[in-house]
Motif scaffolding. Structure first.
Motif, short mmCIF file in Angstrom:
data_model
loop_
_atom_site.label_atom_id
_atom_site.label_comp_id
_atom_site.label_asym_id
_atom_site.label_seq_id
_atom_site.Cartn_x
_atom_site.Cartn_y
_atom_site.Cartn_z
N UNK A 21 0.84 -1.06 0.17
CA UNK A 21 0.09 -0.23 0.22
C UNK A 21 0.74 1.30 0.02
N UNK A 22 2.02 1.15 0.85
CA UNK A 22 2.84 2.47 0.62
C UNK A 22 3.54 2.74 -0.48
N UNK A 23 3.84 1.44 -1.12
CA UNK A 23 4.29 1.51 -2.48
C UNK A 23 3.45 2.17 -3.56
N UNK A 24 2.21 1.71 -3.38
CA UNK A 24 1.03 2.44 -4.43
C UNK A 24 0.91 3.75 -4.07
N UNK A 25 0.90 4.31 -2.84
CA UNK A 25 0.86 5.52 -2.40
C UNK A 25 1.86 6.56 -2.97
N UNK A 26 3.02 5.96 -2.98
CA UNK A 26 4.09 6.50 -3.35
C UNK A 26 4.12 6.83 -4.96
N UNK A 27 3.75 5.74 -5.57
CA UNK A 27 3.51 5.74 -7.08
C UNK A 27 2.48 6.69 -7.58
N UNK A 28 1.37 6.76 -6.69
CA UNK A 28 0.33 7.73 -7.21
C UNK A 28 0.86 9.17 -6.92
N UNK A 84 4.71 25.27 -7.46
CA UNK A 84 3.92 24.14 -7.40
C UNK A 84 4.54 22.85 -7.07
N UNK A 85 5.89 22.61 -7.57
CA UNK A 85 6.54 21.34 -7.23
C UNK A 85 6.91 21.35 -5.80
N UNK A 86 7.30 22.60 -5.53
CA UNK A 86 7.98 22.64 -4.02
C UNK A 86 6.78 22.52 -3.18
N UNK A 87 5.49 22.86 -3.50
CA UNK A 87 4.22 22.63 -2.75
C UNK A 87 3.94 21.14 -2.72
N UNK A 88 4.03 20.56 -3.71
CA UNK A 88 3.45 19.10 -3.78
C UNK A 88 4.55 18.33 -3.11
N UNK A 89 6.12 18.55 -3.19
CA UNK A 89 6.88 17.88 -2.38
C UNK A 89 6.65 18.08 -1.01
N UNK A 90 6.03 19.46 -0.41
CA UNK A 90 6.24 19.59 0.92
C UNK A 90 4.90 18.98 1.42
N UNK A 91 4.00 18.81 0.55
CA UNK A 91 2.79 18.30 0.90
C UNK A 91 2.84 16.71 1.09
N UNK A 92 3.79 16.13 0.28
CA UNK A 92 3.90 14.67 0.13
C UNK A 92 4.78 14.05 1.68
N UNK A 97 3.71 14.09 -11.60
CA UNK A 97 4.26 14.16 -13.11
C UNK A 97 2.95 14.83 -13.78
N UNK A 98 1.39 14.41 -13.25
CA UNK A 98 0.53 15.16 -13.95
C UNK A 98 0.50 16.69 -13.66
N UNK A 99 1.08 17.12 -12.63
CA UNK A 99 1.03 18.58 -12.32
C UNK A 99 1.97 19.26 -13.17
N UNK A 100 3.19 18.37 -13.32
CA UNK A 100 4.28 18.78 -14.23
C UNK A 100 4.16 19.02 -15.47
N UNK A 101 3.39 18.17 -16.14
CA UNK A 101 2.92 18.16 -17.38
C UNK A 101 1.63 19.23 -17.79
#
Length: 183
Positions: free
Chosen positions: A73-80, A174-182, A86-90
Motif C-alpha cells: 500500500x505504501x508503494x502504491x501511494x508513493x507511485x500515485x 507548485x512542485x515545491x508545494x507538492x513535495x512539501x505536502x508529500x 508528474x501530472x501537475x508537471x505536465x
C-alpha cells in the motif's frame, strides 16, 4: 458293538461333509474379501479441527500478511504521488507551452505588422532616394526606423523571456508545494 459305533461314524461323516460344504460356501463368500476391504476402507477427505486452532492459524496468517500488504500500500501511494506530481508537471508544461504559443502568435502578428510598416518605410525610402539621391535626412530616418524595429523585437524577446521565467517559477512553486505536502 459295531452297530452303535457305526451310527457315530455316520453322524461324524455327515458332520464333516456339512462342515466341508460350509467351508466351501464361506470360501466362495470370503474369496473377494481383500477387494471388499479396500473398497470399504474409509478415506478422510476433510479433517475436523477445533475452532481455536483455526483462529490461531488465521491470526498467524494475518500477522504474516499485514506487513506485506502495508508495504504494498505504501508503494502504491508513493507511485500515485509520483503520478500526481508528474501530472501537475505536465499541466504546468502545457500551460507554459500554451503561453509560449500565445506569446509567439501575438509577437508574430506584431512582427507582421512591423514588417509591413518596415516594407512601406523602405519603399518610401526608395522613392525618396530616387527623387533625392543625396538626401541624408532619408538615410537618417531609415536608420532610425531600423533601430526602432530592432528595439521592438528586443522588447518582444524580453517580454517572452519574462513570461517564460514567470511560468517556470510558478511551476517550481507548485512542485515545491507538492513535495512539501508529500512529506
Amino acid at each position: 458293538m459295531a452297530n452303535p459305533l457305526a451310527g457315530c461314524v455316520n453322524s461324524l461323516q455327515s458332520s464333516i461333509s456339512l462342515l466341508n460344504s460350509s467351508i466351501a460356501i464361506l470360501d466362495s463368500g470370503v474369496s473377494d474379501f481383500p477387494r471388499l476391504g479396500k473398497v470399504l476402507q474409509t478415506t478422510r477427505h476433510f479433517e475436523l479441527l477445533p475452532e481455536s486452532s483455526i483462529q490461531a492459524a488465521q491470526s498467524s496468517l494475518l500477522a504474516s500478511l499485514t506487513p506485506e500488504v502495508t508495504s504494498l500500500l505504501s508503494r502504491v501511494e508513493t507511485h500515485l504521488d509520483k503520478l500526481a506530481r508528474r501530472e501537475q508537471a505536465l499541466i504546468a508544461k502545457c500551460e507554459l507551452q500554451e503561453g509560449r504559443l500565445s506569446s509567439s502568435r501575438g509577437s508574430s502578428g506584431i512582427g507582421k505588422a512591423g514588417r509591413f510598416r518596415g516594407r512601406g518605410d523602405s519603399e518610401a525610402e526608395r522613392q525618396g532616394s530616387r527623387e533625392e539621391s543625396v538626401d541624408s535626412v532619408g538615410v537618417e530616418q531609415g536608420r532610425e526606423a531600423l533601430r526602432l524595429k530592432q528595439m521592438r523585437q528586443k522588447k518582444e524577446r524580453l517580454s517572452y523571456a519574462v513570461e517564460r521565467l514567470t511560468l517556470q517559477a510558478q511551476q517550481k512553486e507548485r512542485q515545491l508545494r507538492m513535495s512539501m505536502a508529500a512529506q
